[in-house]
Design a protein around this motif. Structure first.
Motif, PDB file in Angstrom:
ATOM      1  N   LEU A  35      44.256  84.776  32.423  1.00 34.02           N
ATOM      2  CA  LEU A  35      44.902  83.696  33.075  1.00 34.02           C
ATOM      3  C   LEU A  35      44.195  82.795  33.902  1.00 34.02           C
ATOM      4  O   LEU A  35      44.480  81.756  33.917  1.00 34.02           O
ATOM      5  N   ASN A  36      43.243  83.415  34.475  1.00 40.40           N
ATOM      6  CA  ASN A  36      42.185  82.340  35.190  1.00 40.40           C
ATOM      7  C   ASN A  36      41.315  81.486  34.363  1.00 40.40           C
ATOM      8  O   ASN A  36      41.231  80.430  34.441  1.00 40.40           O
ATOM      9  N   GLU A  37      40.881  82.031  32.872  1.00 41.15           N
ATOM     10  CA  GLU A  37      40.256  81.190  32.148  1.00 41.15           C
ATOM     11  C   GLU A  37      41.524  80.071  31.571  1.00 41.15           C
ATOM     12  O   GLU A  37      40.961  79.025  31.291  1.00 41.15           O
ATOM     13  N   ASP A  38      42.576  80.449  31.345  1.00 37.38           N
ATOM     14  CA  ASP A  38      43.682  79.333  30.754  1.00 37.38           C
ATOM     15  C   ASP A  38      43.781  78.378  32.001  1.00 37.38           C
ATOM     16  O   ASP A  38      43.948  77.154  31.510  1.00 37.38           O
ATOM     17  N   TRP A  39      44.008  78.819  33.060  1.00 35.47           N
ATOM     18  CA  TRP A  39      44.070  77.866  34.262  1.00 35.47           C
ATOM     19  C   TRP A  39      42.785  76.799  34.323  1.00 35.47           C
ATOM     20  O   TRP A  39      42.942  75.683  34.645  1.00 35.47           O
ATOM     21  N   ALA A  40      41.469  77.529  34.083  1.00 32.98           N
ATOM     22  CA  ALA A  40      40.479  76.663  34.324  1.00 32.98           C
ATOM     23  C   ALA A  40      40.469  75.685  33.126  1.00 32.98           C
ATOM     24  O   ALA A  40      40.011  74.604  33.144  1.00 32.98           O
ATOM     25  N   ALA A  41      40.517  76.036  31.906  1.00 32.45           N
ATOM     26  CA  ALA A  41      40.611  75.149  30.734  1.00 32.45           C
ATOM     27  C   ALA A  41      41.920  74.168  30.944  1.00 32.45           C
ATOM     28  O   ALA A  41      41.292  72.864  30.491  1.00 32.45           O
ATOM     29  N   THR A  42      42.916  74.238  31.588  1.00 30.67           N
ATOM     30  CA  THR A  42      43.683  73.313  31.916  1.00 30.67           C
ATOM     31  C   THR A  42      43.315  72.437  32.760  1.00 30.67           C
ATOM     32  O   THR A  42      43.378  71.218  32.574  1.00 30.67           O
ATOM     33  N   VAL A  43      42.828  72.699  33.816  1.00 32.33           N
ATOM     34  CA  VAL A  43      42.092  71.797  34.950  1.00 32.33           C
ATOM     35  C   VAL A  43      40.951  71.072  34.295  1.00 32.33           C
ATOM     36  O   VAL A  43      40.991  69.709  34.445  1.00 32.33           O
ATOM     37  N   VAL A  44      40.291  71.594  33.583  1.00 32.26           N
ATOM     38  CA  VAL A  44      39.002  70.773  32.999  1.00 32.26           C
ATOM     39  C   VAL A  44      39.703  69.772  31.803  1.00 32.26           C
ATOM     40  O   VAL A  44      39.370  68.548  32.077  1.00 32.26           O
ATOM     41  N   GLY A  45      40.837  70.155  31.167  1.00 28.18           N
ATOM     42  CA  GLY A  45      41.297  69.183  30.105  1.00 28.18           C
ATOM     43  C   GLY A  45      42.058  67.851  30.992  1.00 28.18           C
ATOM     44  O   GLY A  45      42.058  66.812  30.538  1.00 28.18           O
ATOM     45  N   LEU A  46      42.823  68.458  31.960  1.00 32.74           N
ATOM     46  CA  LEU A  46      43.307  67.272  32.625  1.00 32.74           C
ATOM     47  C   LEU A  46      42.274  66.383  33.426  1.00 32.74           C
ATOM     48  O   LEU A  46      42.534  65.435  33.679  1.00 32.74           O
ATOM     49  N   LEU A  47      41.405  66.866  34.080  1.00 35.23           N
ATOM     50  CA  LEU A  47      40.351  66.236  34.509  1.00 35.23           C
ATOM     51  C   LEU A  47      39.727  65.158  33.550  1.00 35.23           C
ATOM     52  O   LEU A  47      39.533  63.917  33.757  1.00 35.23           O
ATOM     53  N   LEU A  48      39.398  65.705  32.335  1.00 33.26           N
ATOM     54  CA  LEU A  48      38.755  64.850  31.318  1.00 33.26           C
ATOM     55  C   LEU A  48      39.680  63.774  31.026  1.00 33.26           C
ATOM     56  O   LEU A  48      39.442  62.467  30.858  1.00 33.26           O
ATOM     57  N   LEU A  49      41.089  63.934  30.851  1.00 32.55           N
ATOM     58  CA  LEU A  49      42.077  63.079  30.612  1.00 32.55           C
ATOM     59  C   LEU A  49      42.318  61.956  31.557  1.00 32.55           C
ATOM     60  O   LEU A  49      42.115  60.749  31.503  1.00 32.55           O
ATOM     61  N   LEU A  51      39.740  61.011  33.501  1.00 33.67           N
ATOM     62  CA  LEU A  51      38.770  60.292  33.576  1.00 33.67           C
ATOM     63  C   LEU A  51      38.440  59.122  32.348  1.00 33.67           C
ATOM     64  O   LEU A  51      38.219  58.068  32.550  1.00 33.67           O
ATOM     65  N   ILE A  52      39.295  59.627  31.321  1.00 35.31           N
ATOM     66  CA  ILE A  52      39.381  58.776  30.072  1.00 35.31           C
ATOM     67  C   ILE A  52      40.391  57.781  30.496  1.00 35.31           C
ATOM     68  O   ILE A  52      40.295  56.528  30.243  1.00 35.31           O
ATOM     69  N   LEU A  53      41.617  58.149  31.048  1.00 33.66           N
ATOM     70  CA  LEU A  53      42.596  57.139  31.188  1.00 33.66           C
ATOM     71  C   LEU A  53      42.321  56.266  32.308  1.00 33.66           C
ATOM     72  O   LEU A  53      42.554  54.887  32.335  1.00 33.66           O
ATOM     73  N   SER A  54      41.413  56.495  33.295  1.00 36.19           N
ATOM     74  CA  SER A  54      41.000  55.453  34.522  1.00 36.19           C
ATOM     75  C   SER A  54      39.850  54.823  33.987  1.00 36.19           C
ATOM     76  O   SER A  54      39.417  53.696  34.586  1.00 36.19           O
ATOM     77  N   GLY A  55      39.161  54.962  32.703  1.00 38.03           N
ATOM     78  CA  GLY A  55      38.177  54.146  32.206  1.00 38.03           C
ATOM     79  C   GLY A  55      36.874  54.486  32.811  1.00 38.03           C
ATOM     80  O   GLY A  55      35.770  53.948  32.439  1.00 38.03           O
ATOM     81  N   LEU A  56      36.596  55.600  33.424  1.00 36.85           N
ATOM     82  CA  LEU A  56      35.643  55.960  33.956  1.00 36.85           C
ATOM     83  C   LEU A  56      34.572  56.811  32.938  1.00 36.85           C
ATOM     84  O   LEU A  56      33.329  57.043  33.299  1.00 36.85           O
ATOM     85  N   TRP A  57      34.999  57.401  32.174  1.00 36.21           N
ATOM     86  CA  TRP A  57      34.743  58.171  30.828  1.00 36.21           C
ATOM     87  C   TRP A  57      34.961  57.474  29.647  1.00 36.21           C
ATOM     88  O   TRP A  57      36.156  57.459  29.278  1.00 36.21           O
ATOM     89  N   PRO A  58      33.947  56.932  28.821  1.00 38.58           N
ATOM     90  CA  PRO A  58      34.251  56.477  27.497  1.00 38.58           C
ATOM     91  C   PRO A  58      35.023  57.372  26.582  1.00 38.58           C
ATOM     92  O   PRO A  58      34.849  58.363  26.518  1.00 38.58           O
TER      93      PRO A  58
END
Length: 63
Positions: A35-49, A51-58
């Motif tokens: 469960l902790n690994e699932d939440w960590a992956a979810t948070v990382v995915g949302l953070l990447l999304l 960053l990409i949508l804000s234009g800070l990460w190509p």
């Protein structure tokens, strides 16, 4: 059921806890870890999304 001081019979249907349950009816340690690994992956995915949508990460940098 077995007498006190004697090992329980693993095939005894009265033993409802089973081999994977932990004391107190809590979630087994392996499930908590997953469960902790699932939440960590979810948070990382949302953070990447974000960053990409804000234009800070190509966008081309993330496959």
């Amino acid at each position: 059921m077995s007498a006190p001081g004697h090992p329980t019979d693993p095939t005894d249907p009265a033993d409802s806890a089973g081999p994977t349950a932990s004391a107190g009816g809590d979630v087994p340690a392996q499930r908590r870890l997953a469960l902790n690994e699932d939440w960590a992956a979810t948070v990382v995915g949302l953070l990447l999304l974000a960053l990409i949508l804000s234009g800070l990460w190509p966008g081309w940098l993330v496959p």
